[in-house]
Design a protein around this motif. Structure first.
Motif, PDB file in Angstrom:
ATOM      1  N   GLY A   1      98.424  47.751  38.207  1.00 43.73           N
ATOM      2  CA  GLY A   1      98.409  48.542  39.172  1.00 43.73           C
ATOM      3  C   GLY A   1     100.058  49.243  39.064  1.00 43.73           C
ATOM      4  O   GLY A   1     100.514  49.240  38.147  1.00 43.73           O
ATOM      5  N   GLU A   2     100.186  50.133  40.188  1.00 42.85           N
ATOM      6  CA  GLU A   2     101.550  50.987  40.131  1.00 42.85           C
ATOM      7  C   GLU A   2     101.932  50.688  41.527  1.00 42.85           C
ATOM      8  O   GLU A   2     101.381  50.837  42.669  1.00 42.85           O
ATOM      9  CB  GLU A   2     101.130  52.611  40.045  1.00 42.85           C
ATOM     10  CG  GLU A   2     102.278  53.130  39.922  1.00 42.85           C
ATOM     11  CD  GLU A   2     102.008  54.704  39.568  1.00 42.85           C
ATOM     12  OE1 GLU A   2     102.780  55.490  39.913  1.00 42.85           O
ATOM     13  OE2 GLU A   2     100.967  54.790  38.690  1.00 42.85           O
ATOM     14  N   VAL A   3     103.125  50.500  41.545  1.00 40.94           N
ATOM     15  CA  VAL A   3     104.142  50.171  42.655  1.00 40.94           C
ATOM     16  C   VAL A   3     105.373  50.884  42.769  1.00 40.94           C
ATOM     17  O   VAL A   3     105.953  51.332  41.678  1.00 40.94           O
ATOM     18  CB  VAL A   3     104.640  48.664  42.774  1.00 40.94           C
ATOM     19  CG1 VAL A   3     105.284  48.484  44.042  1.00 40.94           C
ATOM     20  CG2 VAL A   3     103.519  47.686  42.721  1.00 40.94           C
ATOM     21  N   GLU A   4     105.289  51.857  43.733  1.00 44.94           N
ATOM     22  CA  GLU A   4     106.413  52.836  44.030  1.00 44.94           C
ATOM     23  C   GLU A   4     107.737  51.889  44.482  1.00 44.94           C
ATOM     24  O   GLU A   4     107.634  51.077  45.732  1.00 44.94           O
ATOM     25  CB  GLU A   4     106.243  53.849  45.037  1.00 44.94           C
ATOM     26  CG  GLU A   4     107.302  54.811  45.201  1.00 44.94           C
ATOM     27  CD  GLU A   4     107.112  55.776  46.103  1.00 44.94           C
ATOM     28  OE1 GLU A   4     106.360  56.743  45.786  1.00 44.94           O
ATOM     29  OE2 GLU A   4     107.547  55.749  47.231  1.00 44.94           O
ATOM     30  N   ILE A   5     108.623  51.776  43.595  1.00 41.17           N
ATOM     31  CA  ILE A   5     110.057  51.041  43.907  1.00 41.17           C
ATOM     32  C   ILE A   5     111.179  51.766  44.189  1.00 41.17           C
ATOM     33  O   ILE A   5     111.499  52.768  43.267  1.00 41.17           O
ATOM     34  CB  ILE A   5     110.224  50.126  42.756  1.00 41.17           C
ATOM     35  CG1 ILE A   5     109.176  49.354  42.600  1.00 41.17           C
ATOM     36  CG2 ILE A   5     111.396  49.038  43.127  1.00 41.17           C
ATOM     37  CD1 ILE A   5     109.061  48.184  41.290  1.00 41.17           C
ATOM     38  N   LEU A   6     111.729  52.044  45.281  1.00 43.90           N
ATOM     39  CA  LEU A   6     112.981  52.641  45.681  1.00 43.90           C
ATOM     40  C   LEU A   6     114.062  51.552  45.109  1.00 43.90           C
ATOM     41  O   LEU A   6     114.246  50.537  45.988  1.00 43.90           O
ATOM     42  CB  LEU A   6     113.125  52.965  47.124  1.00 43.90           C
ATOM     43  CG  LEU A   6     114.541  53.490  47.610  1.00 43.90           C
ATOM     44  CD1 LEU A   6     114.606  55.007  47.112  1.00 43.90           C
ATOM     45  CD2 LEU A   6     114.302  53.714  49.183  1.00 43.90           C
ATOM     46  N   VAL A   7     115.065  52.190  44.566  1.00 42.61           N
ATOM     47  CA  VAL A   7     116.151  51.303  44.326  1.00 42.61           C
ATOM     48  C   VAL A   7     117.510  52.243  44.213  1.00 42.61           C
ATOM     49  O   VAL A   7     117.577  53.075  43.406  1.00 42.61           O
ATOM     50  CB  VAL A   7     116.012  50.629  43.035  1.00 42.61           C
ATOM     51  CG1 VAL A   7     115.779  51.579  41.775  1.00 42.61           C
ATOM     52  CG2 VAL A   7     117.199  49.586  42.643  1.00 42.61           C
ATOM     53  N   GLY A   8     118.291  52.016  45.131  1.00 36.14           N
ATOM     54  CA  GLY A   8     119.366  53.028  45.455  1.00 36.14           C
ATOM     55  C   GLY A   8     118.862  54.177  45.813  1.00 36.14           C
ATOM     56  O   GLY A   8     118.362  54.450  46.895  1.00 36.14           O
ATOM     57  N   GLU A   9     119.272  55.292  44.709  1.00 35.96           N
ATOM     58  CA  GLU A   9     118.863  56.624  45.102  1.00 35.96           C
ATOM     59  C   GLU A   9     117.796  57.014  44.174  1.00 35.96           C
ATOM     60  O   GLU A   9     117.421  58.164  44.219  1.00 35.96           O
ATOM     61  CB  GLU A   9     119.968  57.643  44.943  1.00 35.96           C
ATOM     62  CG  GLU A   9     121.240  57.254  45.960  1.00 35.96           C
ATOM     63  CD  GLU A   9     122.435  58.311  45.864  1.00 35.96           C
ATOM     64  OE1 GLU A   9     122.334  59.129  45.072  1.00 35.96           O
ATOM     65  OE2 GLU A   9     123.306  57.998  46.406  1.00 35.96           O
TER      66      GLU A   9
END
Length: 154
Positions: A69-77
Motif C-alpha cells: 500500500g501507501e503510507v504518508e510519513i511525516l519526517v521533520g518538515e
C-alpha cells in the motif's frame, strides 16, 4: 548483566498480535528478545486507520519500511508518500507521524533502536483505545512520556 540473545523465527502472520483502534500490530521482536537493542513491529493500517499524532523520541531512532500500500510519513518538515519498498529513518529528536490516507490497506515494518520496552507503549495505547472512543488526553500524554514519546505541535 545481559541475557544471551536467542533466535526468533516467525512465519508470515506469526508473532504476538495487538489491536490498536482499527489498526493491527504484530510484535516480531521486542526488547526482551534483543537485550533492548531493537524492536521490530509490523503494522497494518486500513484506510484512515488509527495513527499517531506528530511526536518525537529523545532516546531512540525509529525506522519505517513500507511493505504494502501507501503510507504518508511525516519526517521533520517533509512529507513522504511511501509506497511499497520505501524506507524512512527518523533520528531521535525529529518530529514524525504516519497515516494511511489512501483507499487500500497498507502494511509497514516499524523498528525502534534501542527498543527498551517499546511494546508496553503499544499495549497501553491499545487499552486506552479499546472502547472505540478517543482516549483521555491526559492519560495518553502520560503514557507517551512514560515510553520516550513527546507530542509536538507542527
Amino acid at each position: 548483566m545481559s541475557l544471551p540473545i536467542k533466535e526468533v523465527v516467525l512465519g508470515p502472520g506469526e508473532g504476538s498480535h495487538l489491536t490498536i483502534g482499527n489498526s493491527q500490530v504484530t510484535f516480531k521482536a521486542v526488547g526482551t528478545n534483543t537485550d533492548g537493542h531493537l524492536g521490530l513491529f509490523e503494522q497494518t493500517l486500513p484506510p484512515g486507520g488509527t495513527s499517531p499524532e506528530p511526536h518525537l523520541h529523545r532516546h531512540m531512532e525509529e525506522m519505517f519500511y513500507v511493505l504494502e500500500g501507501e503510507v504518508e510519513i511525516l519526517v521533520g518538515e517533509q512529507t513522504v508518500q511511501g509506497q511499497a519498498g520505501a524506507f524512512v529513518l527518523v533520528p531521535r529528536g525529529t518530529p514524525h507521524a504516519f497515516a494511511n490516507r489512501g483507499t487500500q490497506a497498507a502494511k509497514l515494518l516499524i523498528m525502534f533502536c534501542p527498543a527498551g520496552s517499546r511494546e508496553k507503549y503499544f499495549e497501553g495505547l491499545a487499552e486506552l483505545l479499546k472502547d472505540g472512543q478517543p482516549p483521555d488526553r491526559k492519560a495518553l500524554v502520560e503514557l507517551m512520556r512514560r515510553f520516550d514519546q513527546e507530542p509536538v505541535n507542527i
